[in-house]
Design a protein around this motif. Sequence first.
Motif, mmCIF file in Angstrom:
data_model
loop_
_atom_site.group_PDB
_atom_site.id
_atom_site.type_symbol
_atom_site.label_atom_id
_atom_site.label_comp_id
_atom_site.label_asym_id
_atom_site.label_seq_id
_atom_site.Cartn_x
_atom_site.Cartn_y
_atom_site.Cartn_z
ATOM 1 N N GLY A 277 46.745 55.090 37.056
ATOM 2 C CA GLY A 277 46.522 55.651 35.734
ATOM 3 C C GLY A 277 47.117 54.878 34.579
ATOM 4 O O GLY A 277 47.465 55.454 33.548
ATOM 5 N N TYR A 278 47.235 53.565 34.706
ATOM 6 C CA TYR A 278 47.789 52.762 33.616
ATOM 7 C C TYR A 278 46.773 52.461 32.516
ATOM 8 O O TYR A 278 47.136 51.946 31.466
ATOM 9 N N GLY A 279 45.528 52.726 32.753
ATOM 10 C CA GLY A 279 44.513 52.561 31.725
ATOM 11 C C GLY A 279 44.341 51.127 31.263
ATOM 12 O O GLY A 279 44.333 50.179 32.067
ATOM 13 N N ILE A 280 44.236 50.932 29.954
ATOM 14 C CA ILE A 280 43.951 49.620 29.389
ATOM 15 C C ILE A 280 45.085 48.633 29.646
ATOM 16 O O ILE A 280 44.852 47.431 29.801
ATOM 17 N N ALA A 281 46.320 49.125 29.738
ATOM 18 C CA ALA A 281 47.451 48.248 30.052
ATOM 19 C C ALA A 281 47.340 47.714 31.476
ATOM 20 O O ALA A 281 47.620 46.531 31.736
ATOM 21 N N GLY A 282 46.925 48.561 32.411
ATOM 22 C CA GLY A 282 46.751 48.103 33.791
ATOM 23 C C GLY A 282 45.666 47.051 33.903
ATOM 24 O O GLY A 282 45.811 46.062 34.650
ATOM 25 N N ALA A 283 44.557 47.238 33.164
ATOM 26 C CA ALA A 283 43.490 46.230 33.175
ATOM 27 C C ALA A 283 43.979 44.903 32.615
ATOM 28 O O ALA A 283 43.630 43.837 33.121
ATOM 29 N N ALA A 284 44.811 44.966 31.560
ATOM 30 C CA ALA A 284 45.344 43.736 30.965
ATOM 31 C C ALA A 284 46.263 43.004 31.940
ATOM 32 O O ALA A 284 46.193 41.775 32.077
ATOM 33 N N TRP A 285 47.137 43.751 32.637
ATOM 34 C CA TRP A 285 48.038 43.110 33.606
ATOM 35 C C TRP A 285 47.252 42.468 34.753
ATOM 36 O O TRP A 285 47.560 41.356 35.188
ATOM 37 N N ALA A 286 46.232 43.152 35.247
ATOM 38 C CA ALA A 286 45.428 42.607 36.348
ATOM 39 C C ALA A 286 44.730 41.316 35.932
ATOM 40 O O ALA A 286 44.710 40.332 36.679
ATOM 41 N N THR A 287 44.170 41.302 34.721
ATOM 42 C CA THR A 287 43.474 40.110 34.238
ATOM 43 C C THR A 287 44.441 38.966 34.003
ATOM 44 O O THR A 287 44.170 37.814 34.367
ATOM 45 N N MET A 288 45.591 39.259 33.388
ATOM 46 C CA MET A 288 46.576 38.218 33.086
ATOM 47 C C MET A 288 47.096 37.554 34.355
ATOM 48 O O MET A 288 47.164 36.320 34.457
ATOM 49 N N VAL A 289 47.450 38.353 35.360
ATOM 50 C CA VAL A 289 47.968 37.801 36.615
ATOM 51 C C VAL A 289 46.891 36.967 37.318
ATOM 52 O O VAL A 289 47.166 35.881 37.852
ATOM 53 N N SER A 290 45.665 37.444 37.314
ATOM 54 C CA SER A 290 44.587 36.702 37.982
ATOM 55 C C SER A 290 44.340 35.361 37.298
ATOM 56 O O SER A 290 44.043 34.354 37.961
ATOM 57 N N GLN A 291 44.460 35.293 35.973
ATOM 58 C CA GLN A 291 44.258 34.025 35.257
ATOM 59 C C GLN A 291 45.366 33.024 35.568
ATOM 60 O O GLN A 291 45.107 31.820 35.690
#
Length: 456
Positions: A277-291
């Motif tokens: 349930g982290y919402g938009i922050a969770g999506a940002a962390w997932a994208t940043m780590v993957s990059q």
Amino acid sequence: MDLKTLSFSSPFPIPPLNNYTNTPKKHSFSHFTPHFPSLRRQITVSCISPVDQNRNLTTPQEEEIFSSTSRSGIISSTSEEEENIEEFEAGNESNILKQIKEIGLFAGPAVGLWICGPLMSLIDTAVIGQGSSLELAALGPGTVVCDYTSYVFMFLSIATSNMVATSIAREGKKEVQHKISILLFVGFTCGVGMLLLTKVMGAQILTAFTGPKNLSIVPAANTYVQIRGLAWPAILVGWVAQSASLGMKDSWGPLKALAVASAVNGIGDIVLCCFLGYGIAGAAWATMVSQIIAAFMMIESLNKKGFNAYSVSVPSPKELLKIFELAAPVFITMISKVAFYSLLTYFATSMGTNTTAAHQVMIQVFCMCTVWGEPLSQTAQSFMPELIFGINRSLKKARMLLKSLVIIGAITGSVLGIIGTAVPWFFPNLFTSDLEVIGELLILNPEVHVIGTLSG
């Protein structure tokens, strides 16, 4: 003067002449060789003096036999010429098909490199859209700052592919390493600059972009931008490493890196957004780590080729000028595109939250489709320098490569135009469950078709 051309030797002897002035003089033009091999014949021309203008060298029967023999020879030569033309055209078509296959083997994996970024943003859009329409709307200005701005630095990718491919064709490994090192320095410097700009000016940029009527989405958008901004140096360094591999005609190594990154992003979005349930922050962390993971894997892929991707060199003014000469046209083009798409998002944001959320879905689908043409550009950047400037250069092969790229581009663009229009129209529930946003999607869907037509 009587001139007679003999395509074949006559089977009948010519009566001997008695004096010097009556002796036929033969001149051989055996060096004359037309384009087609079947037409290469030794041609003998007899120059006979005016004294024997009325002398018949052959009987009417002999002339008839000679004439029929000549006609059959001409017919044979013509048929052989037509066969050679047909073989040439068939060979040309075969070469084009073979080259299209080679382009597919190179550009196919390269597609994965270019769709990785838009795919990550599309995954963020689909996952966040299922939870909150407000956060979905916040992705609009957030992706403008994180994704659209990154396209300004596409000049690094183009300059790297061109310089590496040209150096490999002309120079040695040491020079290739030096050019990679200076481009890595430029990429890292630009990445650090964007990281600082995001940290210092991120909130102000978002506030000015969204306008006073949509201040409710600024906090969520700023959270997304601040987290993803941490990956700026890794993104641009990874682009240089990726483009260096493509300049060496290797698209599989970077593809493996981005396949892993896309998997990490997808799994991270599902776990952090849907389960935690982290919402938009969770999506940002997932994208940043993957990059960041993708950048390190592409660096390691370049190291395995015998180059040191951790070595950086400060470029001289002359080298910076060379990079600028290569990058300036691409930079101006990308600035124009970024300004155009940013204005679209800006005007959509001023129309309210639901319209902004629907526009975010449409623009991400559109970006996902348009990047499929980038591998064709990368193919030209990787293969053209060798054909134009290399030791074994061939302008004929360069023209054939251009023709093949145009054919593939026309077919791919038509297919993607249909897909980009159909998916949001028939499957809007993939991106959101909000009926008001779905209604906006159905209204905005022609936007993708119009923009796609203008872009093509």
